[in-house]
Write an enzyme that holds these catalytic residues in place. Structure first.
Site, PDB file in Angstrom:
ATOM      1  N   ASP A 146      -6.974  -1.200 -87.945  1.00  0.00           N
ATOM      2  CA  ASP A 146      -8.042  -0.332 -87.464  1.00  0.00           C
ATOM      3  C   ASP A 146      -7.944  -0.112 -85.951  1.00  0.00           C
ATOM      4  OD1 ASP A 146     -10.753   0.741 -88.433  1.00  0.00           O
ATOM      5  OD2 ASP A 146     -11.354  -0.403 -86.674  1.00  0.00           O
ATOM      6  N   GLU A 196       7.519 -13.366 -90.365  1.00  0.00           N
ATOM      7  CA  GLU A 196       7.554 -14.755 -90.847  1.00  0.00           C
ATOM      8  C   GLU A 196       7.402 -14.782 -92.364  1.00  0.00           C
ATOM      9  OE1 GLU A 196       4.322 -16.797 -88.895  1.00  0.00           O
ATOM     10  OE2 GLU A 196       5.101 -16.290 -86.905  1.00  0.00           O
TER      11      GLU A 196
HETATM   12  C1  GLC Z   1     -11.777   3.223 -87.608  1.00  0.00           C
HETATM   13  C2  GLC Z   1     -12.290   3.228 -89.028  1.00  0.00           C
HETATM   14  C3  GLC Z   1     -13.707   3.686 -89.015  1.00  0.00           C
HETATM   15  C4  GLC Z   1     -14.516   2.697 -88.214  1.00  0.00           C
HETATM   16  C5  GLC Z   1     -13.960   2.547 -86.807  1.00  0.00           C
HETATM   17  C6  GLC Z   1     -14.519   1.344 -86.110  1.00  0.00           C
HETATM   18  O1  GLC Z   1     -11.650   4.485 -87.086  1.00  0.00           O
HETATM   19  O2  GLC Z   1     -11.464   4.023 -89.828  1.00  0.00           O
HETATM   20  O3  GLC Z   1     -14.243   3.817 -90.302  1.00  0.00           O
HETATM   21  O4  GLC Z   1     -15.846   3.112 -88.152  1.00  0.00           O
HETATM   22  O5  GLC Z   1     -12.561   2.393 -86.801  1.00  0.00           O
HETATM   23  O6  GLC Z   1     -14.021   0.167 -86.679  1.00  0.00           O
END
Ligand code: GLC
Length: 557
Positions: free
Chosen positions: A204, A260
């Protein structure tokens, strides 16, 4: 199939938003046992790798992208035993499973942040990014850094008279990766889940991990909003807050951790934004960084021959072997693919054919295979924290954002999966209130209705996915343009070629125009063709009338 092509380059990925996929325990919220119950469906669909959005312990302020314990499971989704059972069941089917790792930030209810708020001397204070405000009186944020949603990324903490930084929303404080203890803890999380058998991780907002150590102001820019190929906006270039060289170095460090675990090999796919060159830099010069990155230009590129050809060309140029592009037409943050094709099944099939035959790893978003539509929910009714943040934005501006592929209320693309025409679409039992309302078309647009219909979008996805699984050239072949056929500009034609003995190749014709075109297929004798219009497997005839928005795939017999 050359043994040197790793599985994650040949695979197809299906994204599940657990909250919306299938409710196993009848409480209106999708869960892990619900997913377990749908593995037969997913296997029959023909996808190979499942990516699950986060289901870890979380106050659910951003529905899981705000984690308060990376090693625990949120009770509404199930237990650790459910996770293990799911991993086991997925593997037993020869499939793979990918978790969604939020490394950049935690929930503000994470014990680390609760401790950090105790004061300037707290044990975990330096696990987050704290600064004094600007003088006089410290009441202005420490610098001009903006959040990814616009507005200052700094949040004032009264009790300690300091500010903490959040790349996304205020309840998602960014971790301080310049603190070795943070890095070690988060690498520990990664190792933990790989040791549990997870096959890959989606990372993310990976581009935000490291920020400028000197906290310099970001330079001014005239750009009002970010776009897919250029993440700068809100009137600044985020040079000190995203794509920091230390983040690129960290991608390589993370890769070593992943390596790993080599039996079987695992992979990382990064959520990063920008032009193809920036995106590629995350994979490392020597292909020693992230294995894949999302290429989001597919989400907004116009759908005509010239634009699609340019997209393919750009991806091919930026991600030559051993790198691989990715192909994405939707996710839990963006308008659904059906919006782009205005609900026209032929166009949806055409895009599916593109996604599943072009070189790269396809990422499908749940419901795409049945043409699920965005579910219009007024901004002020949105449960999505982004919707809440933009509640005061006037409607015309919302529409303006939407036209640029920016969804201000992400509830719209997260409505429950439509399994049947029954009440609640088979997502949750009738009478239960689902966490988000079903789309009103669930009575007609659903898996059950399309299951037995050979003309359905679902049938088309199954056909294409089966073709891809059966044809090594579609999984690993080089892409060559069929320019010699001199077709009209709206017909995108390429072949996928694998230098084996005997050589294998598959020719693909995608008609992005409404007008039919006659293809001269004389040289492709002895082969069969599969059409998104008829679905039929037919021997190749010398001439073929490719209809508007039809895709034809010609494979070795
Ligand atoms: C990313 C995710 C989204 C989330 C954001 C904060 O863009 O896809 O859904 O709200 O990060 O974590």
């Amino acid at each position: 199939m050359p043994a040197s092509v790793p599985w994650w380059k040949r695979t197809t990925v299906y994204q599940i938003y657990p909250r919306s996929f299938a409710d196993g325990n009848g409480d209106g919220v999708g869960d892990l046992s619900g997913i377990l119950g749908k593995l037969d469906y997913l296997q029959a669909l023909g996808v190979e790798t499942l990516w699950l959005s986060p289901f870890f312990q979380s106050p659910q302020a951003d529905f899981g992208y705000d984690i308060s314990d990376h090693l625990a499971i949120a009770p509404e989704y199930g237990t650790l035993a459910d996770v293990r059972a799911l991993i086991h069941a997925v593997h037993a089917r020869g499939m793979k499973i990918v978790f969604d790792m939020v490394l950049n930030h935690t929930s503000d209810e994470h014990p680390w942040f609760l401790d950090a708020q105790k004061g300037r001397g707290a044990a975990k204070r330096d696990w987050y990014i704290w600064r004094d405000g600007r003088k006089p009186a410290g009441k202005a944020p420490p610098n001009n850094w903006r959040s990814m949603l616009g507005g200052s990324g700094w949040h004032y903490h009264d009790a300690s008279d300091q500010w903490y930084f959040a790349s996304f929303l205020g309840f998602q404080p960014d971790l301080n990766y310049r603190n070795p203890a943070v890095k070690a803890a988060m690498l520990g999380v990664v190792r933990h889940w790989f040791a549990e058998g997870v096959d890959g991780m989606r990372l993310d907002i990976f581009n935000a991990l490291f920020k400028d150590a000197a906290f310099s102001d970001n330079p001014f820019s005239w750009r009002p909003v970010p776009t897919e190929s250029n993440p700068h906006g809100y009137f600044q270039r985020h040079v000190h807050t995203i794509d920091h060289p230390d983040t690129l170095a960290f991608a390589r460090e993370l890769r070593q951790v992943v390596d790993e675990f080599s039996d079987p090999p695992r992979f990382l796919v990064g959520e990063v934004f920008g032009d193809a060159t920036t995106l590629r830099s995350y994979c490392g010069e020597a292909a020693d960084g992230l294995h894949l990155v999302f290429l989001f230009e597919t989400l907004t590129a116009p759908l005509h021959g010239r634009a699609v050809r340019k997209l393919i060309r750009d991806f091919e140029a930026a991600f030559p072997e051993p790198f691989s592009p990715t192909w994405v037409f939707g996710n839990h943050d963006r308008p659904r693919l059906s919006v782009r094709v205005r609900g026209q099944a032929a166009k949806a099939k055409l895009l599916a054919a593109l996604q599943l035959t072009v070189r790269g790893v396809p990422f499908l978003y749940y419901g795409e295979e049945i043409g699920m539509e965005n579910h219009a929910v007024p901004l002020h009714e949105g449960l999505d924290p982004v919707a809440k943040r933009f509640q005061l934005v006037p409607q015309p501006l919302v529409a303006w954002f939407r036209r640029r592929g920016i969804l201000l209320n992400r509830d719209e693309c997260r409505s429950p999966m439509q399994w049947t025409g029954a009440g609640n679409g088979g997502f949750t039992p009738p009478g239960v209130t689902p966490w988000l309302p079903l789309h009103r078309n669930s009575h007609t647009v659903n898996v059950a209705a399309q299951d037995a219909d050979p003309d359905s979008l679902l049938a088309c996805y199954r056909l294409l996915l089966a073709l891809r699984r059966a044809e090594p050239a579609l999984q690993a072949g080089a892409l060559r343009w069929l320019d010699e056929l001199a077709l009209p500009p709206d017909v995108v034609a390429f072949s996928r070629e694998l230098a084996e003995d005997p050589p294998r190749n598959v020719a693909v014709f995608l008609n992005f125009a409404a007008a039919p075109v006659t293809l001269d297929l004389g040289s492709l004798a002895g082969r069969v063709m599969v059409s998104t219009r008829t679905g039929a497997r037919l021997p190749v005839a010398p001439r073929y009338a490719l209809q508007g928005h039809e895709a034809l795939v010609v494979v070795a017999a």
